[in-house]
Design an enzyme around this catalytic site. Structure first.
Site, PDB file in Angstrom:
ATOM      1  N   GLU A 100      97.096  40.292  -4.996  1.00 27.48           N
ATOM      2  CA  GLU A 100      97.694  39.201  -5.767  1.00 27.48           C
ATOM      3  C   GLU A 100      97.098  37.869  -5.317  1.00 27.48           C
ATOM      4  OE1 GLU A 100      99.792  38.979  -8.248  1.00 27.48           O
ATOM      5  OE2 GLU A 100     100.938  40.852  -8.321  1.00 27.48           O
ATOM      6  N   ASP A 123      96.923  39.035 -16.542  1.00 27.10           N
ATOM      7  CA  ASP A 123      96.260  38.499 -15.353  1.00 27.10           C
ATOM      8  C   ASP A 123      95.033  39.337 -14.957  1.00 27.10           C
ATOM      9  OD1 ASP A 123      98.433  40.380 -14.696  1.00 27.10           O
ATOM     10  OD2 ASP A 123      97.920  40.021 -12.617  1.00 27.10           O
ATOM     11  N   HIS A 154      94.195  43.356 -13.620  1.00 25.68           N
ATOM     12  CA  HIS A 154      95.466  43.996 -13.965  1.00 25.68           C
ATOM     13  C   HIS A 154      95.521  44.266 -15.471  1.00 25.68           C
ATOM     14  CE1 HIS A 154     100.168  43.818 -13.649  1.00 25.68           C
ATOM     15  NE2 HIS A 154      99.731  44.998 -13.991  1.00 25.68           N
TER      16      HIS A 154
END
Length: 199
Positions: free
Chosen positions: A130, A182, A172
């Site tokens: 992330e 994203d 993703h």
């Protein structure tokens, strides 16, 4: 001046408690070398997700790891860590990279299965990274974030013999069945992949 034995012991205990509460990075080098374990990437901060938010496993024995999945948090750094630590959220990624300085936190050990891809097959075979920020705010994709994430991605690829290409380092949004966008249109894939290749 001579201190009573009880007072000396009490002071030692208090000093130990204060040192124990300091982040390891603020301690002198000799103390920092004994930093907490619990990370697979040497420079990462340990920030464990709730055990309710990932599946314990023994990868790569239980599942082959052959993908890195790139995410954007849509949250701040601190809020992302808090979400992963909240047992009711049922979500986690292995790593989070901070926008400001590229600092890396490890939330799930690589041997475990993070719940980040929205696809069980891809979760079992991937490491999720992330990145702090929002898909429509490119200012969050700083030089430090790109450099740090590329170094982390390259290290993961080397460890698991993952090719450094876009078939194995994916967005993703490219996961089958994904309803996320994203890392979004402002993520510079050409730049990122060059950095991964050079790391």
């Amino acid at each position: 001046m001579h201190q009573p034995q009880g007072e000396t012991t009490r002071r030692r205990l208090l000093r130990g408690a204060v040192l124990g509460s300091l982040p390891w990075a603020l301690l002198p080098a000799s103390r920092a070398a004994a930093r907490p374990s619990g990370v697979d990437y040497p420079t990462a901060q340990s920030a464990p997700a709730s055990t309710s938010n990932y599946t314990a496993s023994s990868r790569p024995d239980s599942y082959v790891i052959d993908r890195v999945i790139i995410h954007v948090t849509q949250e701040t750094w601190s809020d992302t860590l808090a979400i992963f630590q909240n047992p009711s959220k049922k979500v986690s990624a292995h790593y989070v990279v901070r926008s400001e300085d590229g600092h890396v936190a490890q939330c799930v050990r690589e041997r475990h299965i993070g719940w980040h891809a929205g696809n069980w097959s891809h979760n079992t075979r991937s490491i999720g990274i992330e990145h702090e920020g929002w898909v429509d705010q490119p200012k969050y994709f700083t030089d430090a974030l790109y450099a740090s994430s590329a170094a982390l991605t390259a290290a993961i690829c080397a460890k698991y013999d993952i090719p450094r290409d876009r078939q194995h380092i994916i967005a993703h949004s490219e996961v089958p069945g994904a309803d996320h966008t994203d890392p979004g249109p402002h993520w510079d894939w050409s730049r990122f992949m060059r950095l991964v290749e050079r790391a």
